[in-house]
Design an enzyme around this catalytic site. Structure first.
Site, mmCIF file in Angstrom:
data_model
loop_
_atom_site.group_PDB
_atom_site.id
_atom_site.type_symbol
_atom_site.label_atom_id
_atom_site.label_comp_id
_atom_site.label_asym_id
_atom_site.label_seq_id
_atom_site.Cartn_x
_atom_site.Cartn_y
_atom_site.Cartn_z
ATOM 1 N N ASP A 43 0.777 -1.254 0.000
ATOM 2 C CA ASP A 43 0.000 0.000 0.000
ATOM 3 C C ASP A 43 0.808 1.304 0.000
ATOM 4 O O ASP A 43 1.784 1.419 0.740
ATOM 5 C CB ASP A 43 -0.864 0.073 1.260
ATOM 6 C CG ASP A 43 -1.526 -1.237 1.600
ATOM 7 O OD1 ASP A 43 -1.468 -2.174 0.807
ATOM 8 O OD2 ASP A 43 -2.099 -1.319 2.702
ATOM 9 N N GLN A 59 4.179 0.613 2.142
ATOM 10 C CA GLN A 59 4.394 -0.621 2.901
ATOM 11 C C GLN A 59 5.553 -1.353 2.251
ATOM 12 O O GLN A 59 5.521 -1.648 1.053
ATOM 13 C CB GLN A 59 3.137 -1.497 2.867
ATOM 14 C CG GLN A 59 2.019 -1.021 3.761
ATOM 15 C CD GLN A 59 2.345 -1.236 5.227
ATOM 16 O OE1 GLN A 59 2.261 -2.340 5.725
ATOM 17 N NE2 GLN A 59 2.733 -0.173 5.923
ATOM 18 N N SER A 103 -0.312 0.057 7.524
ATOM 19 C CA SER A 103 -0.666 1.238 6.734
ATOM 20 C C SER A 103 -1.213 2.399 7.552
ATOM 21 O O SER A 103 -1.775 2.218 8.635
ATOM 22 C CB SER A 103 -1.694 0.852 5.680
ATOM 23 O OG SER A 103 -1.027 0.194 4.643
HETATM 24 C C1 FRU Z 1 -3.735 -3.832 2.702
HETATM 25 C C2 FRU Z 1 -3.145 -4.213 4.042
HETATM 26 C C3 FRU Z 1 -3.539 -3.213 5.123
HETATM 27 C C4 FRU Z 1 -2.448 -3.375 6.136
HETATM 28 C C5 FRU Z 1 -1.246 -3.585 5.246
HETATM 29 C C6 FRU Z 1 -0.160 -4.473 5.816
HETATM 30 O O1 FRU Z 1 -2.998 -4.326 1.633
HETATM 31 O O2 FRU Z 1 -3.539 -5.524 4.414
HETATM 32 O O3 FRU Z 1 -4.839 -3.410 5.651
HETATM 33 O O4 FRU Z 1 -2.297 -2.267 6.964
HETATM 34 O O5 FRU Z 1 -1.741 -4.149 4.048
HETATM 35 O O6 FRU Z 1 0.931 -4.509 4.963
#
Ligand code: FRU
Length: 496
Positions: A43, A59, A103
């Site tokens: 993300d 991320q 995130s």
């Molecule tokens: C979405 C997600 C978010 C989380 C993050 C972890 O792709 O699952 O909900 O915060 O990725 O990497």
């Protein structure tokens, strides 16, 4: 900086430096999309415009190419074209985020950049990590320069979340409305329905639960990465739901991302209470391609509402083996897209800054072409493209075909646009469809292994990764009438 933080930062830098050396061997490396310096990206996080620069966090799992322990990676840019990698500023180095800096978002306020994110902790033991064994809290950090961040502070502990939720509550998006700060979080309720939670604050530190919003009938079991903003006088609630059933023209990927056009602050006329349920009939997917998830928006210095999505898809292994994993990296972000509201739809289009990368072009004009295609009234043109390009085309008639070598094609007929990938280029994925009443314009931004297709200036978008055998290929267009240009693209700059 703690000893643990120091070691983590050094290890990440070492991995990135090693990867830098291997870059020349990477066939699918991108020239126009933000990708991870090494390992895995998902993300977009913390998008903002701060002190004259755009900031894009993401991320980032540098340690494992298949994803794993998450930190935040960071790029910044003055113009959305020349990017600088700023390192990994948020590491999983505190007791509240030791299994992942998940995130979150940014808020620029009082000359500072404030980041809010979810700290993920998985307890040791025999847990399902949905209903038990996981502790997620909302954490705040701030920065004077947008590069160095201060102490992490838990602003909403796990224990303060409503009791009818599972452990899946995360992804805070924060904004200012009048004098109040607002936060939206995504969640999975104990009865397996997706919902969003709203919190308010007057100082960014103490947050109070305001309300929950969901649909009356369950619309998926979990809503990830929510966002809420106003555009063209309408409220836009964006979520990434998981658990929707696949249909022929909708919800074709394992998970979705889309928006409800709804004012979440509307009150019931009878009792003056906030409306708890929104109408799922207004849900529209942001993107119809194979690779789009967890988008986030922000407003920039020019007042534009810009969206960036993750050009990837979680849990898609059943149909897809991403060949870049063998090159030591996976996934990228979409181009920054400006949003505009038209009627009941939000249109997305690459920010105008991107046009500066266009170089020499080739004109494509059906009036000067005599070569008849399949049908008598169809005109056809074929030109060679070598490397990334930007195609802009107006089309007329009931059907249009665009082929990118034998690897990718877009066919529009009978009110349906279909994206098709060859077996090799799709790495397991074959087709995605979207309904569209009329096709008048097509824009295709094609990078080495990523393509973004905008129909009618962003009424419908297909974003997908694809893996062509050759970089040099033909571009073929067939339609009753067409007029446009294909530009070769100068590379974006990424300094690592
Ligand atoms: C979405 C997600 C978010 C989380 C993050 C972890 O792709 O699952 O909900 O915060 O990725 O990497």
């Amino acid at each position: 900086m703690s000893a643990l933080s120091k070691v983590l930062a050094q290890e990440i830098r070492k991995i990135e430096d090693t990867h830098l050396v291997e870059q020349t061997l990477q066939k699918y490396r991108l020239t126009h999309h933000l990708m991870p310096p090494a390992g895995w990206l998902n993300d977009p996080n913390g998008l903002c415009y701060f002190k004259g620069r755009y900031h894009v966090f993401f991320q980032y799992s540098p340690f494992e190419v298949e994803g794993g322990l998450k930190c935040w990676g960071h790029y910044s840019s003055e113009d959305l074209i020349e990017w600088r990698y700023e390192g990994a500023p948020l590491l999983p180095d505190s007791p509240d985020d030791c299994h992942g800096v998940y995130s979150g978002s940014a808020l620029v306020e009082g000359g500072k950049m404030h980041l809010f994110y979810t700290g993920n902790v998985k307890l040791d033991g025999d847990y399902d990590y949905i209903n038990n064994g996981r502790v997620t809290s909302t954490i705040h950090v701030e920065s004077e320069d947008g590069i160095h961040f201060g102490e992490k502070a838990v602003v909403i502990p796990f224990s303060a979340y409503p009791a009818d939720y599972t452990c899946h509550i995360r992804d805070p998006k924060v904004w200012k409305q009048g004098d109040t700060y607002r936060m939206i979080l995504g969640g999975r309720k104990k009865d397996d329905r997706g919902a969003v939670l709203f919190y308010t604050s007057s100082d960014l530190r103490a947050w109070s639960f305001e309300k929950e919003v969901s649909t009356e009938e369950p619309f998926g079991y979990m809503w990830e990465c929510p966002d809420y903003f106003e555009l063209g006088g309408r409220g836009v609630l964006s979520v990434s739901p998981q658990g929707l059933e696949r249909e022929e023209y909708r919800y074709q990927n394992v998970y979705q991302s889309g928006y409800f056009l709804t004012d979440v602050d509307e009150k019931n006329p009878d009792d003056g209470a906030f409306r708890k349920y929104i109408n799922d009939g207004t849900f529209r997917e942001w993107d119809m391609g194979f690779d789009f998830y967890a988008p986030q928006t922000f407003t920039d210095g020019k007042g534009r509402r810009i969206l960036i999505g993750w050009m990837g898809m979680p849990d898609a292994q059943e149909e897809y083996i991403n060949p870049t994993a063998q090159e030591g990296w996976q996934h990228c972000l979409t181009l920054p897209r400006e949003l505009t509201a038209k009627g009941e739809k939000i249109y997305q289009y690459p920010v105008q800054e991107f046009d500066a990368l266009r170089m020499e072009c080739c004109k494509l004009n059906s009036e000067t072409i005599c070569d008849a295609g399949k049908a008598q009234n169809m005109k056809k043109v074929r030109t060679n493209v070598a490397g990334p390009f930007d195609l802009e085309l107006e089309v007329g008639g009931d059907s249009t075909e665009i082929h990118l070598g034998a690897d990718l094609s877009l066919v529009y007929e009978n009110g349906c646009a279909e994206l098709k990938l060859s077996e090799e280029a799709g790495a397991g994925r074959r087709r995605r469809k979207a309904r569209l009443d009329e096709l008048k314009e097509v824009r295709i931004v094609a990078d080495t292994s990523a393509v973004e297709i905008y129909l009618n200036r962003g009424e419908v978008v297909f974003s997908t990764r694809y893996f062509p055998a050759e970089t040099k290929k033909y571009l073929e267009i067939k339609a009753e009438a067409f007029r446009g240009r294909v530009y070769a693209l100068a590379g974006m700059t990424f300094s690592l």
